[in-house]
Motif scaffolding. Structure first.
Motif, PDB file in Angstrom:
ATOM      1  N   ALA A 115     -53.100 114.653  24.683  1.00 12.75           N
ATOM      2  CA  ALA A 115     -51.743 114.632  24.099  1.00 12.75           C
ATOM      3  C   ALA A 115     -50.777 115.256  25.100  1.00 12.75           C
ATOM      4  CB  ALA A 115     -51.715 115.394  22.790  1.00 12.75           C
ATOM      5  N   ILE A 116     -49.608 114.629  25.247  1.00 14.91           N
ATOM      6  CA  ILE A 116     -48.605 115.078  26.222  1.00 14.91           C
ATOM      7  C   ILE A 116     -47.261 115.185  25.509  1.00 14.91           C
ATOM      8  CG2 ILE A 116     -47.488 114.581  28.436  1.00 14.91           C
ATOM      9  CD1 ILE A 116     -49.917 112.673  28.964  1.00 14.91           C
ATOM     10  N   ASN A 117     -46.557 116.276  25.744  1.00 14.14           N
ATOM     11  CA  ASN A 117     -45.246 116.471  25.115  1.00 14.14           C
ATOM     12  C   ASN A 117     -44.159 115.710  25.871  1.00 14.14           C
ATOM     13  OD1 ASN A 117     -45.512 118.718  22.923  1.00 14.14           O
ATOM     14  ND2 ASN A 117     -46.776 119.393  24.633  1.00 14.14           N
ATOM     15  N   LEU A 118     -43.248 115.084  25.125  1.00 16.70           N
ATOM     16  CA  LEU A 118     -42.046 114.470  25.690  1.00 16.70           C
ATOM     17  C   LEU A 118     -40.830 115.255  25.210  1.00 16.70           C
ATOM     18  CD1 LEU A 118     -42.395 110.570  25.478  1.00 16.70           C
ATOM     19  CD2 LEU A 118     -42.817 112.069  27.415  1.00 16.70           C
ATOM     20  N   SER A 119     -39.851 115.441  26.094  1.00 20.75           N
ATOM     21  CA  SER A 119     -38.625 116.154  25.718  1.00 20.75           C
ATOM     22  C   SER A 119     -37.607 115.182  25.145  1.00 20.75           C
ATOM     23  CB  SER A 119     -38.031 116.867  26.936  1.00 20.75           C
ATOM     24  OG  SER A 119     -37.321 115.946  27.732  1.00 20.75           O
ATOM     25  N   ALA A 120     -36.528 115.734  24.625  1.00 22.42           N
ATOM     26  CA  ALA A 120     -35.451 114.903  24.079  1.00 22.42           C
ATOM     27  C   ALA A 120     -34.871 113.988  25.149  1.00 22.42           C
ATOM     28  CB  ALA A 120     -34.357 115.797  23.495  1.00 22.42           C
ATOM     29  N   LYS A 121     -34.735 114.484  26.374  1.00 18.91           N
ATOM     30  CA  LYS A 121     -34.175 113.677  27.456  1.00 18.91           C
ATOM     31  C   LYS A 121     -35.046 112.465  27.741  1.00 18.91           C
ATOM     32  CE  LYS A 121     -30.704 116.425  28.570  1.00 18.91           C
ATOM     33  NZ  LYS A 121     -29.284 116.021  28.502  1.00 18.91           N
ATOM     34  N   ILE A 124     -43.710 114.069  20.114  1.00 18.17           N
ATOM     35  CA  ILE A 124     -42.246 114.080  20.075  1.00 18.17           C
ATOM     36  C   ILE A 124     -41.794 114.858  18.852  1.00 18.17           C
ATOM     37  CG2 ILE A 124     -42.026 111.874  21.284  1.00 18.17           C
ATOM     38  CD1 ILE A 124     -41.622 110.521  18.584  1.00 18.17           C
ATOM     39  N   THR A 125     -40.579 115.394  18.923  1.00 24.09           N
ATOM     40  CA  THR A 125     -39.988 116.081  17.775  1.00 24.09           C
ATOM     41  C   THR A 125     -38.910 115.206  17.175  1.00 24.09           C
ATOM     42  OG1 THR A 125     -38.325 117.200  19.121  1.00 24.09           O
ATOM     43  CG2 THR A 125     -40.432 118.331  18.823  1.00 24.09           C
ATOM     44  N   GLU A 126     -38.706 115.346  15.865  1.00 25.79           N
ATOM     45  CA  GLU A 126     -37.663 114.552  15.218  1.00 25.79           C
ATOM     46  C   GLU A 126     -36.279 114.883  15.769  1.00 25.79           C
ATOM     47  OE1 GLU A 126     -38.010 113.020  10.963  1.00 25.79           O
ATOM     48  OE2 GLU A 126     -38.786 115.067  10.867  1.00 25.79           O
ATOM     49  N   SER A 127     -36.042 116.169  16.040  1.00 28.81           N
ATOM     50  CA  SER A 127     -34.722 116.564  16.538  1.00 28.81           C
ATOM     51  C   SER A 127     -34.414 115.929  17.882  1.00 28.81           C
ATOM     52  CB  SER A 127     -34.651 118.092  16.646  1.00 28.81           C
ATOM     53  OG  SER A 127     -35.655 118.577  17.518  1.00 28.81           O
ATOM     54  N   SER A 128     -35.447 115.585  18.653  1.00 28.59           N
ATOM     55  CA  SER A 128     -35.217 114.981  19.964  1.00 28.59           C
ATOM     56  C   SER A 128     -34.644 113.574  19.846  1.00 28.59           C
ATOM     57  CB  SER A 128     -36.522 114.932  20.761  1.00 28.59           C
ATOM     58  OG  SER A 128     -37.453 114.052  20.163  1.00 28.59           O
ATOM     59  N   ILE A 184     -49.860 103.136  23.340  1.00 33.02           N
ATOM     60  CA  ILE A 184     -49.714 104.590  23.299  1.00 33.02           C
ATOM     61  C   ILE A 184     -49.645 105.065  21.845  1.00 33.02           C
ATOM     62  CG2 ILE A 184     -48.184 106.508  23.892  1.00 33.02           C
ATOM     63  CD1 ILE A 184     -49.596 105.427  26.298  1.00 33.02           C
ATOM     64  N   GLN A 185     -50.309 106.213  21.549  1.00 35.88           N
ATOM     65  CA  GLN A 185     -50.245 106.820  20.230  1.00 35.88           C
ATOM     66  C   GLN A 185     -49.128 107.868  20.193  1.00 35.88           C
ATOM     67  OE1 GLN A 185     -52.597 105.625  17.843  1.00 35.88           O
ATOM     68  NE2 GLN A 185     -52.797 104.209  19.573  1.00 35.88           N
ATOM     69  N   PHE A 186     -48.669 108.205  18.987  1.00 34.01           N
ATOM     70  CA  PHE A 186     -47.587 109.192  18.838  1.00 34.01           C
ATOM     71  C   PHE A 186     -47.945 110.240  17.793  1.00 34.01           C
ATOM     72  CE2 PHE A 186     -45.235 105.868  20.944  1.00 34.01           C
ATOM     73  CZ  PHE A 186     -44.352 106.586  21.751  1.00 34.01           C
ATOM     74  N   ALA A 187     -47.476 111.456  18.059  1.00 27.33           N
ATOM     75  CA  ALA A 187     -47.605 112.555  17.103  1.00 27.33           C
ATOM     76  C   ALA A 187     -46.234 113.172  16.902  1.00 27.33           C
ATOM     77  CB  ALA A 187     -48.588 113.607  17.613  1.00 27.33           C
ATOM     78  N   VAL A 188     -45.928 113.525  15.658  1.00 25.79           N
ATOM     79  CA  VAL A 188     -44.676 114.216  15.358  1.00 25.79           C
ATOM     80  C   VAL A 188     -44.935 115.713  15.473  1.00 25.79           C
ATOM     81  CG1 VAL A 188     -42.856 114.616  13.680  1.00 25.79           C
ATOM     82  CG2 VAL A 188     -43.912 112.360  13.856  1.00 25.79           C
ATOM     83  N   ASP A 189     -44.293 116.350  16.458  1.00 24.21           N
ATOM     84  CA  ASP A 189     -44.547 117.764  16.767  1.00 24.21           C
ATOM     85  C   ASP A 189     -43.532 118.659  16.055  1.00 24.21           C
ATOM     86  OD1 ASP A 189     -45.791 119.892  17.908  1.00 24.21           O
ATOM     87  OD2 ASP A 189     -44.940 119.621  19.910  1.00 24.21           O
ATOM     88  N   ASP A 190     -43.903 119.901  15.814  1.00 22.33           N
ATOM     89  CA  ASP A 190     -43.014 120.925  15.240  1.00 22.33           C
ATOM     90  C   ASP A 190     -42.381 120.460  13.930  1.00 22.33           C
ATOM     91  OD1 ASP A 190     -43.626 122.309  17.523  1.00 22.33           O
ATOM     92  OD2 ASP A 190     -41.749 121.828  18.544  1.00 22.33           O
ATOM     93  N   PHE A 191     -43.142 119.767  13.110  1.00 27.70           N
ATOM     94  CA  PHE A 191     -42.568 119.232  11.874  1.00 27.70           C
ATOM     95  C   PHE A 191     -42.118 120.374  10.971  1.00 27.70           C
ATOM     96  CE2 PHE A 191     -42.709 117.502   7.562  1.00 27.70           C
ATOM     97  CZ  PHE A 191     -41.932 116.361   7.726  1.00 27.70           C
ATOM     98  N   GLY A 192     -40.896 120.248  10.462  1.00 27.43           N
ATOM     99  CA  GLY A 192     -40.357 121.230   9.526  1.00 27.43           C
ATOM    100  C   GLY A 192     -39.469 122.277  10.152  1.00 27.43           C
ATOM    101  N   THR A 193     -39.443 122.344  11.504  1.00 30.27           N
ATOM    102  CA  THR A 193     -38.646 123.405  12.136  1.00 30.27           C
ATOM    103  C   THR A 193     -37.211 122.982  12.372  1.00 30.27           C
ATOM    104  OG1 THR A 193     -39.325 122.649  14.332  1.00 30.27           O
ATOM    105  CG2 THR A 193     -40.648 124.376  13.292  1.00 30.27           C
TER     106      THR A 193
END
Length: 536
Positions: A370-376, A405-409, A429-438
């Motif tokens: 799993a790899i994090n993507l930023s808003a940019k 990815i985060t929803e806020s991004s 590619i698969q996706f995960a919603v990170d930091d859900f609820g923050t």
């Protein structure tokens, strides 16, 4: 008869010389170079006029050979016409050269797109305002501003419409200030305003006025386009005594406004060191990417259903040779996002993670990453191209890659973000919603996302046994994920009691220091083997 013609031509010659005196005088006033030479020429013309009058007197009072009188008169007449013509043409040439020089100076001191003063003229205006302020003991406010997310306009609509928007901004700024104030475009989407005689309170009010003026939508191809603006304020003499210092401090204040997500900020000396540290961090980070000073650590994710490690999360670290320490992402990712370094940094992370996945696959190990993507990244069309090319380069299975990815991004431009997500998903590619609820959590967005995992943020997990509200949030998120067919993953599991409670609540996957801390690539396989053989 010939005598009469001779008298006529000499008189006409005198008139021609008199006419030549006017442009000669104008040239003497305009000519910065060769001023003396033109004055001498003017003296010669006066001398010629006296000579012409003397010859005219001889014609009127003495008799000579008529033919010779006519020839001499014609020569004198031609000479006067020649002098008048040369002087006139010289004047026209000088005026054209000066006009061309004025145009070139205007171009050199004004922005070509908006015709506003550029950086060079802005410095002149500030320096002149400082001279006046010293005499009058009055303040000066310098405002530096830029548009938030303007790059998205160029990327989405193209540079033609981006330039058109910049041209529309100038009149809005002008409507907020006085005629005597200066508006300048420094380049890109960055503008500056100089407000002589304006105190801080008034500068803040004008900043508010500019913000409200920008809130009105721009009409582009029948669409309403909304732009936000960030403004930094520096005051003379409190924040600087020269144009360079004032602009530098206004720039620091502007970035402070962006950091605090406010509309404007006033320069504070305490921000200066922060800005210098940020500048040095930016320079060092660019070198770190180029010199391969970054390193990926991998934190295992443990499946409570399968009782085994089901993958790892790639976490970037920055090895600083001078300090001999590892910087965590929170210390440098925000700087990378603000300065545009996030693109090369993300490419490095993707390339390194794909290479590691390829290495493990070649060795016969199946370890999804799993790899994090930023808003940019979610608003950069290059992200899709990078992932596609790296899949081809390393020949790895796209289904073994999960992008977190985060929803806020996605909130800056949801349509564009969803389009890029769909394009990446089409590669497998698969996706995960990170930091859900923050942050901003929308069930409609969650329903549309092609996600397979929902990650519960560690801020809820770590205190769930002590805080009843956190427990409720964790339980509700697990139930939501299970009902939507998503795999719930709890981050920040640092105690066995938390692990057991999560298992009881139906959480499928966990990660955290109780399971295993982030590890260097060389240590991952041994720890995965241990975890698979001894339940944490």
């Amino acid at each position: 008869m010939m005598k009469s013609f001779a008298i006529f031509f000499v008189a006409a010659g005198i008139i021609g010389l008199l006419i030549a005196l006017l442009p000669t005088h104008r040239i003497c006033r305009k000519a910065e170079h060769h001023f003396t030479a033109w004055r001498i020429l003017g003296g010669f013309i006066l001398f010629f006029i006296i000579g012409y009058f003397s010859y005219l007197y001889l014609l009127l009072t003495h008799s000579t050979v008529p033919f010779i009188e006519l020839m001499v008169s014609l020569v004198l007449f031609g000479g006067s016409i020649f002098v008048a013509t040369v002087v006139r043409l010289s004047l026209l040439s000088i005026e054209e050269l000066q006009k061309a020089a004025e145009i070139e100076r205007h171009r050199a001191l004004h922005d070509e797109l908006t015709d506003l003063p550029n950086r060079a003229l802005l410095h002149e205006r500030i320096d002149q305002a400082i001279l006046d302020a010293r005499r009058n003991n009055s303040p000066i406010a310098v405002l530096l501003m830029d548009l938030d997310r303007f790059k998205e306009i160029n990327d989405t609509l193209g540079h033609y419409y981006g330039d058109y928007v910049l041209q529309l901004i100038a009149p809005r700024l002008r409507s907020c200030i006085r005629e005597s104030d200066t508006i300048s475009r420094l380049g890109g989407d960055e503008f500056a305003v100089v407000l002589p005689g304006v105190n801080l309170e008034k500068a803040a009010a004008i900043s508010e006025k500019i913000v409200h003026a920008m809130e009105e939508s721009f009409q582009i191809e029948g669409n309403d386009l909304h732009l936000d603006i960030s403004i930094g304020i520096a005051m003379y003499p409190e924040h600087g005594l020269d144009s360079d210092t004032l602009l530098q401090h206004a720039d620091i204040a502007m970035y402070e406004a962006k950091r605090c997500e406010g509309n404007y900020a006033v320069y504070d000396a305490e921000q200066d060191q922060h800005s210098m540290d940020r500048l040095m961090l930016t320079v060092d980070l660019r070198k770190a990417v180029e010199k391969d000073q970054l390193v990926l650590y991998y934190q295992p994710k443990f499946s409570l259903v399968e009782n085994r490690v089901c993958g790892v999360e790639a976490l970037v670290r920055w090895q600083q040779p001078e300090q001999g320490s590892l910087l965590l992402p929170d210390d440098f990712i925000p700087v990378a996002e603000q300065t545009g370094l996030i693109r090369p940094l993300t490419y490095w992370v993707l390339d390194s993670a794909f290479a590691q996945l390829h290495h493990w696959q070649q060795a016969g190990h199946h370890i999804p990453i799993a790899i994090n993507l930023s808003a940019k990244n979610l608003h950069d069309s290059e992200t899709y191209t990078q992932v596609r090319d790296l899949l081809a380069k390393w020949q790895v299975n796209a289904a073994d890659i999960t992008l977190e990815i985060t929803e806020s991004s996605m909130m800056a431009d949801p349509a564009r973000a969803f389009r890029i997500i769909e394009d990446l998903h089409s590669l497998g590619i698969q996706f995960a919603v990170d930091d859900f609820g923050t942050g901003y959590s929308s069930l409609s967005n969650l329903k549309q996302l092609p996600a397979t995992e929902l990650k519960i943020d560690k801020t809820f997990v770590m205190d769930m046994l002590r805080d009843e509200n956190d427990m409720v949030i964790v339980k509700a998120t697990i139930d939501l994920a299970n009902n939507l067919g998503l795999r719930p993953i709890a981050e920040g599991v640092e105690q066995k009691a938390i692990l057991e409670e999560l298992a009881r609540l139906g959480c499928e996957t966990v990660q955290g220091f109780h399971i295993c801390p982030p590890l260097a690539a060389k240590d991952v396989l041994a720890h995965i083997h241990r975890l698979n053989n001894t339940r944490p």
